[in-house]
Design a protein around this motif. Structure first.
Motif, PDB file in Angstrom:
ATOM      1  N   TYR A  18     107.062  92.402   0.651  1.00 22.20           N
ATOM      2  CA  TYR A  18     106.057  92.170   1.694  1.00 22.20           C
ATOM      3  C   TYR A  18     106.483  92.789   3.015  1.00 22.20           C
ATOM      4  O   TYR A  18     105.709  93.485   3.659  1.00 22.20           O
ATOM      5  CB  TYR A  18     105.805  90.667   1.869  1.00 22.20           C
ATOM      6  N   TYR A  19     107.739  92.518   3.433  1.00 22.18           N
ATOM      7  CA  TYR A  19     108.230  93.106   4.678  1.00 22.18           C
ATOM      8  C   TYR A  19     109.154  94.300   4.411  1.00 22.18           C
ATOM      9  O   TYR A  19     109.729  94.849   5.330  1.00 22.18           O
ATOM     10  CB  TYR A  19     108.984  92.069   5.511  1.00 22.18           C
ATOM     11  N   ARG A  71     103.100  93.876   8.519  1.00 24.99           N
ATOM     12  CA  ARG A  71     102.139  93.179   7.653  1.00 24.99           C
ATOM     13  C   ARG A  71     101.611  91.932   8.358  1.00 24.99           C
ATOM     14  O   ARG A  71     102.292  91.342   9.204  1.00 24.99           O
ATOM     15  CB  ARG A  71     102.828  92.785   6.355  1.00 24.99           C
ATOM     16  N   PRO A  72     100.391  91.526   8.000  1.00 29.18           N
ATOM     17  CA  PRO A  72      99.827  90.332   8.657  1.00 29.18           C
ATOM     18  C   PRO A  72     100.629  89.082   8.353  1.00 29.18           C
ATOM     19  O   PRO A  72     101.246  88.966   7.296  1.00 29.18           O
ATOM     20  CB  PRO A  72      98.425  90.231   8.045  1.00 29.18           C
ATOM     21  N   GLY A  73     100.619  88.159   9.320  1.00 30.19           N
ATOM     22  CA  GLY A  73     101.316  86.891   9.123  1.00 30.19           C
ATOM     23  C   GLY A  73     100.614  86.050   8.065  1.00 30.19           C
ATOM     24  O   GLY A  73      99.422  86.204   7.818  1.00 30.19           O
ATOM     25  N   ARG A  74     101.369  85.137   7.464  1.00 26.42           N
ATOM     26  CA  ARG A  74     100.790  84.296   6.408  1.00 26.42           C
ATOM     27  C   ARG A  74     100.924  82.820   6.751  1.00 26.42           C
ATOM     28  O   ARG A  74     101.116  82.000   5.888  1.00 26.42           O
ATOM     29  CB  ARG A  74     101.493  84.598   5.074  1.00 26.42           C
ATOM     30  N   GLY A  75     100.884  82.541   8.047  1.00 27.37           N
ATOM     31  CA  GLY A  75     101.036  81.155   8.484  1.00 27.37           C
ATOM     32  C   GLY A  75     102.471  80.884   8.895  1.00 27.37           C
ATOM     33  O   GLY A  75     103.410  81.521   8.396  1.00 27.37           O
ATOM     34  N   PHE A  76     102.635  79.921   9.825  1.00 28.89           N
ATOM     35  CA  PHE A  76     103.942  79.659  10.418  1.00 28.89           C
ATOM     36  C   PHE A  76     105.007  79.334   9.371  1.00 28.89           C
ATOM     37  O   PHE A  76     106.095  79.896   9.374  1.00 28.89           O
ATOM     38  CB  PHE A  76     103.832  78.502  11.417  1.00 28.89           C
ATOM     39  N   SER A  85     111.659  84.415   7.195  1.00 29.45           N
ATOM     40  CA  SER A  85     112.639  84.883   8.189  1.00 29.45           C
ATOM     41  C   SER A  85     113.996  84.197   7.996  1.00 29.45           C
ATOM     42  O   SER A  85     115.036  84.836   8.155  1.00 29.45           O
ATOM     43  CB  SER A  85     112.126  84.708   9.616  1.00 29.45           C
ATOM     44  N   LEU A  86     113.991  82.916   7.615  1.00 25.24           N
ATOM     45  CA  LEU A  86     115.275  82.241   7.347  1.00 25.24           C
ATOM     46  C   LEU A  86     115.979  82.909   6.163  1.00 25.24           C
ATOM     47  O   LEU A  86     117.186  83.136   6.181  1.00 25.24           O
ATOM     48  CB  LEU A  86     115.056  80.756   7.045  1.00 25.24           C
ATOM     49  N   ILE A 107     115.100  91.176  11.363  1.00 21.18           N
ATOM     50  CA  ILE A 107     113.911  90.870  12.160  1.00 21.18           C
ATOM     51  C   ILE A 107     113.421  92.146  12.856  1.00 21.18           C
ATOM     52  O   ILE A 107     112.238  92.425  12.895  1.00 21.18           O
ATOM     53  CB  ILE A 107     114.237  89.784  13.230  1.00 21.18           C
ATOM     54  N   GLU A 110     106.085  82.246   7.162  1.00 16.61           N
ATOM     55  CA  GLU A 110     106.888  83.213   7.918  1.00 16.61           C
ATOM     56  C   GLU A 110     108.269  82.652   8.249  1.00 16.61           C
ATOM     57  O   GLU A 110     109.266  83.382   8.218  1.00 16.61           O
ATOM     58  CB  GLU A 110     106.164  83.611   9.216  1.00 16.61           C
ATOM     59  N   LEU A 111     108.330  81.350   8.544  1.00 17.32           N
ATOM     60  CA  LEU A 111     109.637  80.742   8.827  1.00 17.32           C
ATOM     61  C   LEU A 111     110.509  80.796   7.575  1.00 17.32           C
ATOM     62  O   LEU A 111     111.691  81.154   7.631  1.00 17.32           O
ATOM     63  CB  LEU A 111     109.467  79.291   9.286  1.00 17.32           C
TER      64      LEU A 111
END
Lengths: 108, 439
Positions: B170-171, B31-36, B43-44, B22, B39-40
């Protein structure tokens, strides 16, 4: 007794990790904590053709390809295209679209 | 105090290393977020991958990590957290399939990109590792082939999932992030792997032991007597155990854990008591004197030296007597006169391993012995059956709440004894046992 210690440790760490993942996702989806903002939502064009069977976007899209994309897209790998460009659900294969339709969209 | 601080340090280190992806995501331009939900999902997946690499550290038997908790707790944590890791990594595609249904097309490995293929192969590798471990006994897979496949497929899972992460990019779209992910986290798990598979076996190779004697004891138990060959031997605490390798190089990873049964003060000679139970233990009687053996250890928390108390109660079933013999022999050599109670259960009178020596030890240490037979002879006047709260209340001293309780034996017996002690008002903190029946 000792199994309980390991189980408790697992539960505490798991809950903490999932909680932090949710926090991160929430921040990232609402653009808080000073993240560099991405392009406005509306600038990411909807993919106007079928995507199933056409996962290799760069076979048609590229700086000098048949359907050019903007210069700043050059560093993006093939796999992230649908991160911003959402498929419209169209079933039309890309090669059946009129070329000027696509190039118009790509140069917007 | 130092053990507690060490324990806290390693928990914080585990959390930091798990959360490091993280932090890495937030390096430089994000990078821009792509919706909750996307992103969840991501990240998981990232957190699952980070913990997956740390699994190699947990099983490296690095003494700095195992000593604050005991190696059995670390192995249990390794097992339990692996279910969490699998759930996190599995949640990554499942969330995407639900909230971005077009991504389900990535499941078609014939048309999917390599990024998606790496992800699928990684997930399948993980599924194999988890299910083969949970169902090893049901599937009748022998321990050694399982262990080999567990290690190889776990490495494949790490490689595939890292390849998925970098190829999606992406990240991990900058060289710095890729170096941190593949290099930084890679150093940890490749380092742990190198330590277990290369460095540790090399160290063991330089400190061989020679089998001095294989002595038959009561109850199909063999005392394997080992002498250090060209070095001083090993310092251990009474009650600890080692991993033993015989007939193979330490690099072969064909090793088995056994408790010391000899005194910790008996320098220059180590004894392990081994009962004929499985594939390897049934071959112990065939080990010839002069055979080279290798030991990895000592490990374990089941020692009077780790749990000071005014007296101890040992609740033993079968070959669980081995670490207790090490404790009794050491206490005799130390002239330790703290009061001891040994409640020793076995199937028959003839199966009670070391009973003659235990009776002699009663003259040297402050020891009360209660034998408990499942199948007693006709003229038996002692205790029979299993350990019950009633039996415990008859034999435990009045200051029972001040004592420490060491339980060694089969898992059902450990559970029954823990239950009995709790019924008598003994807190779980005062009871100590080690369970290794993980796979």
């Amino acid at each position: 007794m000792r199994q309980i210690v390991a189980n408790q440790l697992t539960i505490i760490i798991s809950v903490l990790i999932v909680f932090l993942a949710v926090i991160f996702s929430w921040f990232q989806s609402t653009g808080i904590v000073g993240f560099v903002p991405g392009p406005p939502e509306k600038s990411a064009q909807v993919i106007p053709h079928a995507v199933f069977g056409y996962q290799n976007c760069t076979s048609c899209h590229g700086l000098d390809a048949q359907v050019p994309f903007p210069l700043d897209h050059n560093s993006y790998s093939n796999s992230v295209c649908t991160g911003c460009h959402i498929p419209s659900g169209e079933k039309i294969p890309p090669h059946e679209l009129k070329l000027y339709d696509i190039s118009t969209l790509a140069s917007d | 105090m130092r053990r507690t601080l060490n324990g806290i340090f390693w928990i914080l280190a585990f959390l930091f290393l798990t959360l490091s992806p993280i932090f890495v995501m937030m390096i430089g331009a994000v990078r821009p977020g792509r919706g909750f939900w996307t992103e969840l999902s991501v990240s998981l997946g990232f957190l699952g991958l980070a913990m997956m690499g740390l699994q190699f550290l947990l099983t490296a038997r690095y003494r700095g990590i195992t000593s604050p908790y005991g190696i059995d707790v670390v192995y249990h944590f390794h097992r339990q957290i692996s279910f969490v890791i699998f759930a996190l990594v599995l949640a990554h595609p499942l969330i995407l399939f639900i909230f971005r249904p077009n991504t389900i097309e990535y499941l078609n490995v014939f048309t999917a990109s390599w990024a998606a293929r790496f992800g699928i192969f990684g997930l399948l590798s993980m599924a194999f590792v988890v299910f083969a471990s949970v169902y090893r006994k049901s599937l009748r897979i022998s321990y050694e082939p399982w262990r080999m496949s567990h290690a190889i497929v776990a490495i494949l899972a790490i490689i595939f999932t890292r390849a998925h992460l970098v190829s999606v990019g992406y990240y991990a779209d900058t060289t710095v992030k890729q170096v941190v992910w593949v290099g930084g986290h890679g150093v940890l798990w490749i380092g742990a792997l190198t330590y277990v598979r290369v460095i540790k076996p090399m160290m063991m190779l330089r400190r061989p032991y020679k089998v001095e004697e294989v002595r038959l004891e009561r109850g199909n138990v063999y005392s394997l007597v080992l002498k250090p060959d060209g070095h001083k031997g090993m310092d251990f605490k009474p009650g600890q155990f080692v991993w033993l390798t015989v007939w193979n190089s330490p690099f072969a990873l064909k090793e088995h854990p056994f408790s010391f049964s000899s005194s910790a003060l008996n320098e220059g000679q180590i004894e392990l008591a081994i009962k004929e139970l499985g594939d390897f233990t049934s071959q112990v009687k065939n080990i010839k004197p002069g055979t080279t053996a290798y030991l990895d250890g000592p490990f374990g928390d089941l020692s009077i030296d780790h749990h000071p108390a005014p007296g101890y109660v040992f609740l033993v079933g079968g070959i669980g007597i081995s670490p207790i013999m090490s404790i009794l022999r050491t206490m005799k050599d130390r002239r330790d006169t703290r009061p001891l109670v040994l409640i020793y259960g076995s199937k028959t009178w003839d199966d009670l391993t070391f009973r003659e020596e235990i009776d002699i030890l009663k003259d040297s240490v402050n020891l009360k012995v209660v034998y408990l037979l499942e199948d007693p002879p006709e003229d038996w006047k002692g205790e029979t059956g299993f350990v019950t709260p009633d039996l415990l209340s008859r034999h435990l001293p009045e200051n029972r709440v001040e004592l420490r309780y060491f339980i060694c034996g089969p898992e059902p017996m450990i559970n029954a004894v823990e239950y009995g002690l709790v019924k008598l008002g003994i807190s779980l903190e005062q009871t100590h046992s080690e369970r290794f029946n993980l796979v």
